[in-house]
Design an enzyme around this catalytic site. Structure first.
Site, short mmCIF file in Angstrom:
data_model
loop_
_atom_site.label_atom_id
_atom_site.label_comp_id
_atom_site.label_asym_id
_atom_site.label_seq_id
_atom_site.Cartn_x
_atom_site.Cartn_y
_atom_site.Cartn_z
N ARG A 50 0.72 -1.24 -0.11
CA ARG A 50 0.03 0.19 -0.16
C ARG A 50 0.89 1.19 -0.09
NH1 ARG A 50 -1.88 1.76 4.45
NH2 ARG A 50 -2.44 -0.26 5.50
N TYR A 102 -17.04 15.52 -16.68
CA TYR A 102 -17.19 14.06 -16.48
C TYR A 102 -18.23 14.10 -15.25
CZ TYR A 102 -16.15 9.18 -15.30
OH TYR A 102 -16.53 7.91 -15.02
N ASP A 174 -7.98 17.67 -15.90
CA ASP A 174 -8.18 16.46 -16.32
C ASP A 174 -7.84 16.13 -17.75
OD1 ASP A 174 -9.27 14.08 -16.76
OD2 ASP A 174 -11.06 14.27 -15.87
N LYS A 199 -8.70 4.66 -19.65
CA LYS A 199 -9.08 4.94 -20.96
C LYS A 199 -7.84 4.79 -21.94
CE LYS A 199 -12.74 5.97 -18.80
NZ LYS A 199 -13.12 7.29 -18.18
C1 PLP Z 1 -13.65 7.71 -16.87
C2 PLP Z 1 -13.14 9.14 -16.64
C3 PLP Z 1 -12.85 9.63 -15.29
C4 PLP Z 1 -13.07 8.72 -14.00
O1 PLP Z 1 -12.32 7.58 -14.18
P1 PLP Z 1 -12.51 6.36 -13.79
O2 PLP Z 1 -11.21 5.43 -14.21
O3 PLP Z 1 -13.72 5.68 -14.38
O4 PLP Z 1 -12.73 6.06 -12.28
C5 PLP Z 1 -12.36 11.13 -14.93
N1 PLP Z 1 -12.43 11.84 -16.11
C6 PLP Z 1 -12.89 11.66 -17.20
C7 PLP Z 1 -12.55 12.67 -18.19
C8 PLP Z 1 -13.03 10.41 -17.53
O5 PLP Z 1 -13.07 10.09 -18.89
#
Ligand code: PLP
Length: 375
Positions: A50, A102, A174, A199
């Site tokens: 961890r 998001y 982000d 992603k």
């Molecule tokens: C998918 C996504 C998230 C969240 O991520 P997870 O891995 O699903 O928890 C945050 N911001 C954007 C732009 C995303 O596409």
């Protein structure tokens, strides 16, 4: 050798051959605990999974190198990364968030952050005057998402970072949709970059992960890392390894995602059934000039709005054969989704909108599939 171009960094960062065996592919260290000295001395830098492990450290090194940051933390998901950094804000802090963003961030702002007295304020991040006006009251953090989900709005990172800093705010971007292959927010003045590595980094729709990359290894970065290690939303080593593996082909994949998205966007923009194509690479997109300045290319995500409204959008989504109806993005396969249908009780996305993650199929097959679905 200094690798300066992002695709080269993506292949090599954190990828030094294994010291013990010379293995060119990184080993996966699954150990939860590491032998320490009689007085708890860390003999090789590790103690308990961890707190950190060698596979994860390779990914952290790659992420920091790609984003040009001083240090990085990895998380069990993008939402864990987002939650942990927001948990480090003091109670009562005021937070500016994009009005197009998001869904998970929207839910944190509506349901969880107010429980701690955090005051999220939603603003149009494409409107600098609106952001300036929102900065009249103290702002602890300015949250940017560009291109945004699902309208693909483009926010001017350099201008917003300057504005945020003038008001003492920490500026977070982000960068999930763009990836550091296309856009490097820290070089544009942001303090922290957030990723859902689920992603494009993972790239194969088979691993969940998140990350934060910090411009400086300062007290705030250390507070976030400490919070992660204590609260425990850490990335599993096998997931770290999959994301690191995805990282190696990120340059090649992003180039093809962008090229395919251009063909898809050009086809859809010329189609009479389509009212609007939201893709920053189109000269008609309101954020095109800013995107051209701050991005190397325009990404593989787009959304479309259909002349026939909700019914036409659902009809199109149901007729596609190469595109799969599914949420998420950034995988090899093209996905399409009627966002309003999956946003719960109070959908924010327009009913005529479909979001598309353009994959790595042959672009001609994607265009042919869209053409037959539009009939
Ligand atoms: C998918 C996504 C998230 C969240 O991520 P997870 O891995 O699903 O928890 C945050 N911001 C954007 C732009 C995303 O596409």
């Amino acid at each position: 050798m200094t690798a300066i171009r992002p695709a080269t960094v993506a292949v090599h960062a954190g990828n030094q051959p294994d010291a013990a065996t010379g293995a060119v592919a990184a080993p996966i260290h699954l150990a939860t605990t590491f032998r320490h000295g009689a007085a708890g001395e860390r003999l090789a830098g590790y103690e308990y999974q961890r707190e950190g492990n060698p596979t994860n450290d390779r990914l952290r090194e790659a992420l920091a190198a790609l984003e040009g940051g001083a240090t990085a933390c990895t998380f069990a998901s993008g939402m864990a990364a987002m939650t942990t950094v927001l948990e480090c804000l003091p109670n009562g802090a005021r937070l500016l968030v994009p009005d197009d963003c998001y869904t998970g961030l929207r839910m944190l702002c509506a349901e969880f952050l107010p429980e701690r007295g955090i005051r999220p304020v939603s603003v149009d991040m494409t409107d600098l005057d609106a952001v300036r006006a929102a900065c009249a009251e103290p702002v602890a953090m300015l949250w940017i998402e560009t291109p945004s989900n699902p309208l693909m709005q483009v926010a001017d990172i350099a201008a917003l970072a300057q504005l945020g800093h003038a008001h003492g705010a920490t500026v977070v971007v982000d960068n999930t949709f763009a990836t550091p292959l296309l856009q490097r927010p820290l070089a544009l003045g942001a303090d922290i970059v957030m990723h859902s590595t689920t992603k494009y980094f993972g790239g194969h729709s088979d691993v969940l992960g998140g990350a934060l990359v910090f411009a400086h290894d300062d007290a705030f970065a250390q507070k976030v890392a400490h919070r992660l290690h204590v609260t425990g939303a850490v990335l599993a080593p096998f997931s770290a390894w999959l994301i690191l593996r995805g990282c190696r082909s990120l340059g090649a994949r992003m180039a093809m995602h962008c090229a395919n998205a251009r063909k898809v966007a050009d086809f859809l923009a010329a189609h009479p059934a389509i009212e609007r194509v939201n893709w920053p690479g189109l000269a008609s997109h309101p954020g095109h000039a800013v995107a051209a300045r701050q991005m190397r290319d325009f990404g593989g995500m787009l959304s479309i709005q259909l002349r026939g409204g909700r019914a036409a959008a659902l009809a199109m989504a149901s007729k596609l054969q190469v595109f799969t109806n599914a949420t998420s993005l950034g995988g090899c396969e093209s996905l399409i989704e009627h966002r309003a249908s999956v946003e719960g009780a109070n959908p924010r996305s327009p009913q005529d909108l479909l979001r598309i993650s353009v994959g790595l199929e042959d672009a001609d097959d994607l265009v042919a599939d869209l053409a037959q679905a539009l009939g």
